[in-house]
Motif scaffolding. Sequence first.
Motif: not given
Length: 302
Positions: A61, A68, A77-81, A83, A98, A100-101
């Motif tokens: 991303k 990242s 991994s990261g903020d998509l974990e 999801r 979201s 933030a994506d």
Amino acid sequence: MALQRLMSFFILYSILGYIPSLGVILRTTDKTVWANEFEPIELTCLIESISTNNPRIEWKKIQNGVPSYVYFQNQISGDLEHRAQLIQPANLLILNTSRADTAEYRCEVAAIDDHKHFDEILISLAVRVKPVVPRCSVPVAVTVGTSSELRCLENEGFPASQYRWFHNNEELPQDPKSSPKFINSTYSINADTGGLKFRRMRKEDAGEYYCQAKNVAGHAQCPTQLMDVYDVDIVGIFLKVLAALAGLIVVMVGVCHVYKHHCFSSGKDHTGTNYKLPSQDDGVDYAEADEGHFRHKSSFII
Ligand SMILES: *[C@@H]1O[C@H](CO)[C@@H](O)[C@H](O)[C@H]1NC(C)=O
Ligand SMILES: *[C@@H]1O[C@H](CO)[C@@H](O)[C@H](O)[C@H]1NC(C)=O
């Protein structure tokens, strides 16, 4: 020489580009993807050709130029974990997007056994966000003939909201001249900023107002607010009353001035005599004493 070089370049080019079995080539159905917030979206990374059995797949991303990991060493991994998940062959499915994506996503496939052993594809994802209830400011009362602006704003919506105003539940046309009903009104609407500006208020502009913020993801509106238009200037009346009061005071002072003798003497006669005379004497005494003291001092110094 030149021809030879051209020939070898052509041969190399055909090996890399035209013989798919020798290289990994990626493709996507959409390089620019829109999704609604809280809804799923799949970013496609299709492998057109590959010879390697077990290619290395990674997703990154890139937000504000900073990459990242999203999918690395066979896991999200990261903020998509929790999801997102990888869908064969290399698609990235985000289950609950979201805001933030919103970013660029890069699918990278490394195929060790292929001649051209690496390819990547960049997909930009924008997550639409519904507007929230806008904050509206409508004056409670204005005066006929004055200018005034009604405001409406919300900052959550993405893409940025466009604004519409309603007067007594009827949408105000962008241009009042376009409607016989509003032809005499002097307003203008800025759909981008939410401003509803009246150059000169008319009695007919009074009524209930609300505003709606809208984008492709949805819309929201503020509660109705009542605006009154008075044809008398309340502020003006207040100022006139003030002016009248000031005039009255001036007249009274004037009258007093004319009968100065009466005004002052009456005061002295009744309350002043016993009290003021001694105090006046005291004052004179002090002044004289001070003066003498000072003269004495100054002459002494000289
Ligand atoms: C998606 O995420 C939001 C907040 O992050 C949550 O409130 C909502 O329930 C989630 N929806 C689903 C379908 O998981
Ligand atoms: C607008 O103004 C004109 C001229 O003053 C008047 O004849 C007409 O009735 C007005 N129209 C509306 C809708 O108020």
